[in-house]
Motif scaffolding. Sequence first.
Motif, PDB file in Angstrom:
ATOM      1  N   MET A 207     -65.056  56.436 -13.966  1.00  0.00           N
ATOM      2  CA  MET A 207     -65.883  56.834 -12.831  1.00  0.00           C
ATOM      3  C   MET A 207     -65.419  58.181 -12.282  1.00  0.00           C
ATOM      4  N   ALA A 208     -64.115  58.371 -12.135  1.00  0.00           N
ATOM      5  CA  ALA A 208     -63.582  59.616 -11.575  1.00  0.00           C
ATOM      6  C   ALA A 208     -63.953  60.817 -12.449  1.00  0.00           C
ATOM      7  N   ARG A 209     -63.795  60.673 -13.760  1.00  0.00           N
ATOM      8  CA  ARG A 209     -64.107  61.789 -14.653  1.00  0.00           C
ATOM      9  C   ARG A 209     -65.597  62.093 -14.676  1.00  0.00           C
ATOM     10  N   PHE A 210     -66.413  61.035 -14.658  1.00  0.00           N
ATOM     11  CA  PHE A 210     -67.859  61.235 -14.644  1.00  0.00           C
ATOM     12  C   PHE A 210     -68.305  61.975 -13.389  1.00  0.00           C
ATOM     13  N   LEU A 211     -67.810  61.553 -12.228  1.00  0.00           N
ATOM     14  CA  LEU A 211     -68.225  62.177 -10.981  1.00  0.00           C
ATOM     15  C   LEU A 211     -67.666  63.581 -10.835  1.00  0.00           C
ATOM     16  N   GLU A 212     -66.484  63.819 -11.357  1.00  0.00           N
ATOM     17  CA  GLU A 212     -65.902  65.165 -11.288  1.00  0.00           C
ATOM     18  C   GLU A 212     -66.810  66.175 -11.992  1.00  0.00           C
ATOM     19  N   LEU A 213     -67.286  65.813 -13.173  1.00  0.00           N
ATOM     20  CA  LEU A 213     -68.187  66.698 -13.911  1.00  0.00           C
ATOM     21  C   LEU A 213     -69.504  66.887 -13.171  1.00  0.00           C
ATOM     22  N   ALA A 214     -70.047  65.792 -12.635  1.00  0.00           N
ATOM     23  CA  ALA A 214     -71.335  65.860 -11.939  1.00  0.00           C
ATOM     24  C   ALA A 214     -71.252  66.718 -10.682  1.00  0.00           C
ATOM     25  N   MET A 215     -70.129  66.685  -9.985  1.00  0.00           N
ATOM     26  CA  MET A 215     -69.974  67.473  -8.763  1.00  0.00           C
ATOM     27  C   MET A 215     -69.688  68.934  -9.091  1.00  0.00           C
ATOM     28  N   GLU A 216     -68.945  69.161 -10.155  1.00  0.00           N
ATOM     29  CA  GLU A 216     -68.686  70.540 -10.572  1.00  0.00           C
ATOM     30  C   GLU A 216     -69.982  71.271 -10.894  1.00  0.00           C
ATOM     31  N   GLU A 217     -70.938  70.559 -11.453  1.00  0.00           N
ATOM     32  CA  GLU A 217     -72.206  71.162 -11.840  1.00  0.00           C
ATOM     33  C   GLU A 217     -73.233  71.129 -10.715  1.00  0.00           C
ATOM     34  N   GLY A 218     -72.849  70.584  -9.556  1.00  0.00           N
ATOM     35  CA  GLY A 218     -73.738  70.574  -8.402  1.00  0.00           C
ATOM     36  C   GLY A 218     -74.800  69.497  -8.422  1.00  0.00           C
ATOM     37  N   LEU A 219     -74.713  68.584  -9.366  1.00  0.00           N
ATOM     38  CA  LEU A 219     -75.712  67.520  -9.446  1.00  0.00           C
ATOM     39  C   LEU A 219     -75.493  66.500  -8.333  1.00  0.00           C
ATOM     40  N   VAL A 220     -74.247  66.161  -8.067  1.00  0.00           N
ATOM     41  CA  VAL A 220     -73.877  65.296  -6.942  1.00  0.00           C
ATOM     42  C   VAL A 220     -73.306  66.190  -5.853  1.00  0.00           C
ATOM     43  N   VAL A 221     -73.859  66.104  -4.632  1.00  0.00           N
ATOM     44  CA  VAL A 221     -73.420  66.994  -3.559  1.00  0.00           C
ATOM     45  C   VAL A 221     -72.470  66.326  -2.579  1.00  0.00           C
ATOM     46  N   ASP A 222     -72.425  65.012  -2.597  1.00  0.00           N
ATOM     47  CA  ASP A 222     -71.495  64.288  -1.730  1.00  0.00           C
ATOM     48  C   ASP A 222     -71.401  62.865  -2.276  1.00  0.00           C
ATOM     49  N   GLY A 223     -70.368  62.148  -1.878  1.00  0.00           N
ATOM     50  CA  GLY A 223     -70.258  60.775  -2.365  1.00  0.00           C
ATOM     51  C   GLY A 223     -68.993  60.096  -1.906  1.00  0.00           C
ATOM     52  N   VAL A 224     -68.980  58.788  -2.085  1.00  0.00           N
ATOM     53  CA  VAL A 224     -67.818  57.981  -1.757  1.00  0.00           C
ATOM     54  C   VAL A 224     -67.682  56.900  -2.812  1.00  0.00           C
ATOM     55  N   VAL A 225     -66.453  56.646  -3.248  1.00  0.00           N
ATOM     56  CA  VAL A 225     -66.154  55.591  -4.214  1.00  0.00           C
ATOM     57  C   VAL A 225     -65.395  54.493  -3.494  1.00  0.00           C
ATOM     58  N   ALA A 226     -65.859  53.264  -3.621  1.00  0.00           N
ATOM     59  CA  ALA A 226     -65.207  52.134  -2.947  1.00  0.00           C
ATOM     60  C   ALA A 226     -63.779  51.974  -3.449  1.00  0.00           C
ATOM     61  N   GLN A 227     -62.859  51.763  -2.524  1.00  0.00           N
ATOM     62  CA  GLN A 227     -61.454  51.591  -2.867  1.00  0.00           C
ATOM     63  C   GLN A 227     -61.015  50.130  -2.843  1.00  0.00           C
ATOM     64  N   SER A 228     -61.936  49.251  -2.532  1.00  0.00           N
ATOM     65  CA  SER A 228     -61.614  47.822  -2.490  1.00  0.00           C
ATOM     66  C   SER A 228     -62.900  47.034  -2.702  1.00  0.00           C
ATOM     67  N   HIS A 229     -62.731  45.742  -2.939  1.00  0.00           N
ATOM     68  CA  HIS A 229     -63.901  44.877  -3.086  1.00  0.00           C
ATOM     69  C   HIS A 229     -64.705  44.844  -1.790  1.00  0.00           C
ATOM     70  N   ALA A 230     -64.020  44.838  -0.644  1.00  0.00           N
ATOM     71  CA  ALA A 230     -64.712  44.803   0.645  1.00  0.00           C
ATOM     72  C   ALA A 230     -65.545  46.065   0.844  1.00  0.00           C
ATOM     73  N   GLN A 231     -65.011  47.222   0.457  1.00  0.00           N
ATOM     74  CA  GLN A 231     -65.764  48.457   0.595  1.00  0.00           C
ATOM     75  C   GLN A 231     -66.972  48.468  -0.343  1.00  0.00           C
ATOM     76  N   ALA A 232     -66.797  47.929  -1.536  1.00  0.00           N
ATOM     77  CA  ALA A 232     -67.930  47.840  -2.464  1.00  0.00           C
ATOM     78  C   ALA A 232     -69.027  46.951  -1.891  1.00  0.00           C
ATOM     79  N   GLN A 233     -68.640  45.815  -1.307  1.00  0.00           N
ATOM     80  CA  GLN A 233     -69.627  44.930  -0.689  1.00  0.00           C
ATOM     81  C   GLN A 233     -70.367  45.635   0.444  1.00  0.00           C
ATOM     82  N   ASN A 234     -69.642  46.469   1.208  1.00  0.00           N
ATOM     83  CA  ASN A 234     -70.265  47.218   2.298  1.00  0.00           C
ATOM     84  C   ASN A 234     -71.329  48.181   1.763  1.00  0.00           C
ATOM     85  N   LEU A 235     -71.039  48.825   0.624  1.00  0.00           N
ATOM     86  CA  LEU A 235     -72.018  49.735   0.030  1.00  0.00           C
ATOM     87  C   LEU A 235     -73.265  48.975  -0.416  1.00  0.00           C
TER      88      LEU A 235
END
Length: 485
Positions: free
Chosen positions: A312-340
């Motif tokens: 996930m980290a490598r995929f998003l790094e490339l996408a943000m470098e190319e400007g395709l993704v302009v902002d984002g957050v990756v869940a750091q726990s199961h609870a954060q994922a459930q919140n998303l």
Amino acid sequence: MDRHIQEAGRAALAADSDALAARLRDSLGTDVVLTGPETARYCSDWHGDVHSGAVAVLRPRDTAEVAACMRAAVALGLDVVPQGGNTGLVLGATPDAPAAQVVISLERMTRIRRIDADDFSAVVEAGAVLESFKDQVAQAGLFFPLALGAQGSCQIGGNVSTNAGGVNVLRYGMTRDLVLGLEVVLPDGTVFDGLSTLRKDNRGLDLKQLFIGAEGTLGIITAVSVKLLPRPEHVATALLALDSLPDAIELYRRARRQCCDLMSAFEFMPPLALTLAQEAIPDLQIPIQADHPAYVLMEISGSGLVDIDDLMARFLELAMEEGLVVDGVVAQSHAQAQNLWLIREGMNEGQAKRGKHLRTDVSVPLSKLADFVAEAEAAIAQDMPAAVCVSYGHVGDGNVHLNVLPDFAQGPDSLDAQILKSKKIVNAVLDRFQGSISAEHGIGRLKKPDFTARLPETRRRLLLAIKAAIDPEGVMNPGCQIDRT
């Protein structure tokens, strides 16, 4: 018609219904037969938009009792409306002839007959709640991938009868792809026993496929054998902001190639989704600015030696470098994922809180998805400038829920007319894109007019032939999907 004649007619129908219910109690027992106010929740749709009635609600406890209920109802000249968790959105399980129908609810048939870890399969009764079944499968170290917003109340039998979709379709397929076998009570009260767990069985026609997606129009599913998978040990969930829906589709194309079959969900949402979610869940945490044109909720998962977090980290790094993704957050726990995921689920509740509105469930080829949304929203804006479109869905399978919130300022008396107008506008655009009016919700009673209007004659003839062969008297869920003739 004279008011007194109308009242006399209603009284006669009520008397007939009472007599029929009494005969059902005599045949099946008072514990199985519900009548009166207790039946109200079985005779309304999930959103509470439609309220009807039935002669009785029958609640069998096993397959033999389902067969007995079927025979008793048919012997009295009554039609049968099968019902699971009653979470459907197209009135497929809502009775519409109170004096001529019984509801057969599967809610008491909740037993998991078998979980076989070595065979990666399970046999479960139709009334088992999806979330409960998934939890028990997880305790055995396995995974059942069907995932729906209503999974806390929908039932396995209903999932199969409607061929439910959900958020994991792009990796695991529709419910149809997870079913190995079925047990079905037929309209004459006999039982089709096809509960095989074989992965490969090429002995002629696959009869179970007739009942998957049939919405109870051919029989009542009482048990299902399903595929199970290894439980994902690692899950990465991200909420991403983008500049447009076309950018979201381009991101999906890259994710499909770079994350391959490890991608389990890819949902797109408009910025209004975040607002609607907070209206439904006031204390919901939104960990990203709500002013971007488009959002994607993406999940990848796997087991064993695969490093999901690094992928996930490598995929998003490339996408943000190319400007395709302009902002984002990756869940750091199961609870954060459930919140998303609560953002995605709360959006639906937020729409319901605003009032009655058009809910669509359409699909177009993935390559045309962005164009379809743009054209449909533009058509709504031109003809209904005060309406608000809420377009979201499952990018990977071309499924869009292009909902329309009407102009509530016009008052409640105008809502039905506004909803009908907006549906016609959306469907006209959909027809130009050669799409489907139902991607995953089914046809039921709600979409039957639109379905039959678009039904080619050859397909209609085949459907009627199947119906006549299995349900010649037309007792199964009349009014749902297709008329008897």
